[in-house]
Design a protein around this motif. Structure first.
Motif, mmCIF file in Angstrom:
data_model
loop_
_atom_site.group_PDB
_atom_site.id
_atom_site.type_symbol
_atom_site.label_atom_id
_atom_site.label_comp_id
_atom_site.label_asym_id
_atom_site.label_seq_id
_atom_site.Cartn_x
_atom_site.Cartn_y
_atom_site.Cartn_z
ATOM 1 N N ASN A 203 67.025 53.731 79.840
ATOM 2 C CA ASN A 203 67.297 52.380 80.353
ATOM 3 C C ASN A 203 68.054 51.567 79.302
ATOM 4 O OD1 ASN A 203 65.243 51.098 78.620
ATOM 5 N ND2 ASN A 203 63.772 52.062 80.011
ATOM 6 N N MET B 229 75.648 38.605 74.532
ATOM 7 C CA MET B 229 75.400 39.184 75.851
ATOM 8 C C MET B 229 76.440 38.621 76.825
ATOM 9 S SD MET B 229 73.940 38.986 79.055
ATOM 10 C CE MET B 229 72.825 37.614 79.290
ATOM 11 N N GLY C 184 68.272 53.506 84.042
ATOM 12 C CA GLY C 184 69.146 54.176 83.086
ATOM 13 C C GLY C 184 69.905 53.198 82.226
ATOM 14 N N ALA D 283 64.834 41.525 77.430
ATOM 15 C CA ALA D 283 65.028 42.809 76.732
ATOM 16 C C ALA D 283 65.829 42.657 75.444
ATOM 17 C CB ALA D 283 65.734 43.805 77.656
ATOM 18 N N THR D 284 66.782 41.732 75.416
ATOM 19 C CA THR D 284 67.629 41.582 74.226
ATOM 20 C C THR D 284 66.767 41.250 73.005
ATOM 21 O OG1 THR D 284 69.174 40.539 75.787
ATOM 22 C CG2 THR D 284 69.850 40.622 73.491
ATOM 23 N N ASN E 63 70.080 49.887 85.820
ATOM 24 C CA ASN E 63 68.895 49.535 86.596
ATOM 25 C C ASN E 63 69.308 49.303 88.062
ATOM 26 O OD1 ASN E 63 66.198 48.887 86.981
ATOM 27 N ND2 ASN E 63 66.561 46.705 86.630
ATOM 28 N N ASP F 289 75.445 43.400 74.009
ATOM 29 C CA ASP F 289 74.580 43.659 75.155
ATOM 30 C C ASP F 289 75.453 43.492 76.402
ATOM 31 O OD1 ASP F 289 72.844 43.749 77.257
ATOM 32 O OD2 ASP F 289 71.308 42.488 76.337
ATOM 33 N N LEU G 67 69.419 49.397 73.665
ATOM 34 C CA LEU G 67 69.447 48.296 72.697
ATOM 35 C C LEU G 67 68.605 48.634 71.465
ATOM 36 C CD1 LEU G 67 69.050 45.129 74.968
ATOM 37 C CD2 LEU G 67 70.889 45.497 73.306
ATOM 38 N N ALA H 131 74.872 45.023 79.201
ATOM 39 C CA ALA H 131 74.042 45.578 80.275
ATOM 40 C C ALA H 131 74.511 45.127 81.656
ATOM 41 C CB ALA H 131 72.587 45.170 80.061
ATOM 42 N N GLU H 132 75.051 43.901 81.723
ATOM 43 C CA GLU H 132 75.436 43.339 83.022
ATOM 44 C C GLU H 132 76.933 43.485 83.281
ATOM 45 O OE1 GLU H 132 73.979 39.291 82.842
ATOM 46 O OE2 GLU H 132 71.905 39.968 82.607
ATOM 47 N N LYS I 200 71.754 46.441 88.949
ATOM 48 C CA LYS I 200 73.023 46.280 88.254
ATOM 49 C C LYS I 200 74.182 46.767 89.131
ATOM 50 C CE LYS I 200 71.419 44.293 84.528
ATOM 51 N NZ LYS I 200 70.276 44.759 83.827
ATOM 52 N N SER J 22 73.417 48.976 81.210
ATOM 53 C CA SER J 22 72.209 49.268 81.994
ATOM 54 C C SER J 22 72.615 49.729 83.401
ATOM 55 C CB SER J 22 71.331 48.021 82.108
ATOM 56 O OG SER J 22 70.358 48.203 83.120
ATOM 57 N N PHE K 296 68.310 38.008 79.322
ATOM 58 C CA PHE K 296 67.120 38.712 79.784
ATOM 59 C C PHE K 296 66.256 39.060 78.558
ATOM 60 C CE2 PHE K 296 65.265 42.903 81.216
ATOM 61 C CZ PHE K 296 64.325 42.338 82.055
ATOM 62 N N THR L 242 67.209 48.811 77.841
ATOM 63 C CA THR L 242 66.363 48.317 76.761
ATOM 64 C C THR L 242 66.261 49.359 75.649
ATOM 65 O OG1 THR L 242 65.085 47.159 78.454
ATOM 66 C CG2 THR L 242 64.127 47.266 76.266
HETATM 67 C C1 LIG Z 1 69.339 44.560 82.673
HETATM 68 C C2 LIG Z 1 69.455 44.036 81.296
HETATM 69 C C3 LIG Z 1 68.949 44.710 80.172
HETATM 70 C C4 LIG Z 1 68.046 45.872 80.218
HETATM 71 O O1 LIG Z 1 68.324 46.890 81.000
HETATM 72 P P1 LIG Z 1 67.184 47.840 81.593
HETATM 73 O O2 LIG Z 1 67.989 49.018 82.021
HETATM 74 O O3 LIG Z 1 66.533 47.109 82.720
HETATM 75 O O4 LIG Z 1 66.243 48.181 80.489
HETATM 76 C C5 LIG Z 1 69.211 44.202 78.914
HETATM 77 N N1 LIG Z 1 69.897 43.072 78.749
HETATM 78 C C6 LIG Z 1 70.366 42.384 79.797
HETATM 79 C C7 LIG Z 1 71.129 41.135 79.542
HETATM 80 C C8 LIG Z 1 70.151 42.818 81.100
HETATM 81 O O5 LIG Z 1 70.602 42.089 82.124
#
Ligand SMILES: *Cc1c(COP(=O)(O)O)cnc(C)c1O
Length: 392
Positions: free
Chosen positions: A76, A164, A226, A105-106, A216, A190, A81, A192-193, A219, A214, A103, A78
Motif C-alpha cells: 500500500n 503531497m 497497493g 498516512a503521510t 487503494n 507523496d 512512504l 499517492a493521489e 484512487k 497508492s 491524509f 503507506t
Molecule cells: C491514499 C493516500 C496515502 C496512502 O495510501 P494507502 O495505499 O491507502 O496506504 C498516502 N498519502 C495520501 C495523501 C493519500 O491520499
C-alpha cells in the motif's frame, strides 16, 4: 449561523445536472478492461501471492508511464512512504516536514521511523506546501550545520521534506526542489493521489529521491490495495525491493536475511489487477477531465463557489473534484454536507488537519493559518471517472 436553503438547493441542482439523481458515491473504481482476464490467468496459474510475473510487469509499466527509471510495487501507499523515509536516512529523533493538510498516512509513516512530523502550511492555488512561507519559517528556526539542517528550537535534525500533491494537483515542485537543496533536505513526493498528473510536462513523483503512489480502492486506479515507490536511483530501487521483500538474500534454498526487512511485497494477484487498470488509465484520465469540464459549466454559474482547477503549467489527474466556498459562504459548509449527503450525493470535507489529531498535537509546526482557513471551505464532490463518461 443561518442556513441559506435556496442557495444550497441551487448547489444540489447544479451538482445533479452532472451526476444525475439517486445515490452518487464519491469515487468508485471502474473495471472495463482486461481485469477479469488477468485475474483468471493469475488464479489458473496458482501464482497468486509472492511469486509471479504480474508484479514485474506492473513495475515495468508503471516506470514507463511515469518516466521514473524504477518502480517498486508494495502492499500500500503507506508502506511505500515508510520505506522511502527509511531509505532516505530518516531515523529516531529526526524531524520531517509534512503538510498539515494531508491524509494521516503521510505523518504516520514519519512516526514509524521514530521521527517527528513538523507541520507545514499550504497555499490556495495548488493546496500544496507554501514554499515561500516555509522558507521564511526555516530561516527563522533552523541553521545548517555541516550538511544537516538543525531545528534550533528542538535541537533535532530536519532530515526530509514530504510534499503531497493534493487531490492530484501538483505542488510547486520547482520551488520545493530548490528549497530542499538549500536546506539540505531529502525530497520525497507523496504522490499517492497523483498518478497521471504532470508538472511542466514531467510526471510527478520523480523530482526527489523517491515518489510514492497508492492504488487503494478509491484512487484513480486500484489494485485492491497497493502502492509503489518511484526512483531514478538504481541502488535505491534495489534496496527498496530488498527491504520490502523481507531482506532475503537470493539463494536456491537458504533463508538468510541480511537486515530487518518488511513483508511489504505486492501480491501477484493485486498486480494482475493493476496491469489491467494501467491499460485503462489514459481513458480514465480523459473521463475525469471531462467531468471537471461538466462541473465547471454547471457549478460555474453559482456565486460563492469556486471549482478548483489545475495549477498553471500543470496537468492534473483530477482525482477528486473539489470546490472552495468563498469566505462569506464558509458558514454553510456543514449544512451543505448534510443536505448533499441526505440527497444521496456523496460529498466530503477535507481531512481533519493533522496537527489537531491527538497523536500530533505536540508536534512542531509553522504558522498554519491558510490550512485552517481552507479546512472550513473545501468540499469534495462526486468524482468517479464514469460520471465523466456519462456526461460527454
Ligand atoms: C491514499 C493516500 C496515502 C496512502 O495510501 P494507502 O495505499 O491507502 O496506504 C498516502 N498519502 C495520501 C495523501 C493519500 O491520499
Amino acid at each position: 449561523m443561518k442556513v441559506d436553503t435556496p442557495w444550497i438547493e441551487d448547489f444540489v441542482d447544479a451538482l445533479s445536472q452532472v451526476t444525475g439523481q439517486g445515490e452518487v458515491p464519491l469515487h468508485v473504481p471502474e473495471f472495463s478492461g482486461n481485469e477479469w482476464t488477468y485475474l483468471k490467468d493469475c488464479l489458473d496459474s496458482t501464482f497468486v501471492s509472492s511469486v509471479g510475473q504480474y508484479v514485474d510487469q506492473f513495475e515495468v509499466e508503471l516506470a514507463k508511464f511515469t518516466g521514473a527509471k524504477y518502480a517498486v510495487a508494495v502492499v500500500n501507499g503507506t508502506a511505500a512512504l515508510h520505506v522511502a523515509l527509511e531509505l532516505s536516512g530518516v531515523q529516531g529523533n529526526d524531524e520531517v516536514l509534512v503538510p498539515t493538510m494531508t491524509f494521516v498516512a503521510t505523518a504516520n509513516a514519519v512516526r514509524y521511523c521514530g521521527a517527528t512530523p513538523h507541520f507545514v502550511d499550504c497555499e490556495t492555488s495548488t493546496l500544496g506546501m507554501d514554499v515561500e512561507r516555509l522558507r521564511l519559517h526555516l530561516e527563522r528556526i533552523s541553521e545548517i550545520r555541516g550538511d544537516q539542517c538543525v531545528n534550533r528550537q528542538t535541537g533535532r535534525v530536519i532530515r526530509a521534506i514530504v510534499p503531497m500533491h493534493t487531490f492530484g494537483h501538483p505542488s510547486d515542485l520547482n520551488g520545493l526542489v530548490k528549497l530542499a537543496h538549500e536546506f539540505k533536505l531529502v525530497l520525497i513526493e507523496d504522490a499517492a493521489e497523483a498518478l497521471g498528473s504532470f508538472y511542466q510536462g514531467t510526471h510527478v513523483g520523480v523530482f526527489g529521491r523517491f515518489g510514492v503512489l497508492s492504488f487503494n480502492g478509491n484512487k484513480t486506479i486500484t489494485t485492491g490495495g497497493g502502492g509503489a515507490l518511484l526512483t531514478n536511483d538504481e541502488r535505491l530501487a534495489k534496496h527498496a525491493k530488498h527491504l520490502t521483500t523481507t531482506a532475503k538474500r537470493v539463494h536456491p534454498w537458504e533463508y538468510f536475511h541480511d537486515e530487518v526487512g518488511y513483508n511489504y511485497r505486492m501480491p501477484n494477484i493485486n498486480a494482475a489487477l493493476g496491469c489491467a487498470q494501467l491499460e485503462q488509465l489514459p481513458k480514465l484520465l480523459i473521463e475525469k477531465r471531462n467531468l471537471y469540464e461538466q462541473y465547471k459549466k454547471s457549478l460555474g454559474k453559482l456565486n460563492g463557489v469556486t471549482l478548483l482547477n489545475e495549477p498553471e503549467g500543470c496537468r492534473s489527474n483530477y482525482w477528486l473534484q473539489t470546490i472552495m466556498l468563498s469566505e462569506g459562504r464558509q458558514d454553510q459548509l456543514t449544512a451543505l454536507l448534510e443536505f448533499t449527503n441526505k440527497k444521496g450525493q456523496m460529498t466530503r470535507p477535507i481531512w481533519n488537519l493533522l496537527h489537531t489529531l491527538p497523536s500530533y498535537s505536540n508536534a512542531p509546526r509553522m504558522d498554519l493559518r491558510c490550512a485552517q482557513d481552507m479546512a472550513k471551505s473545501l468540499l469534495n464532490i462526486p468524482s468517479s471517472a464514469v460520471l465523466g463518461r456519462v456526461a460527454c
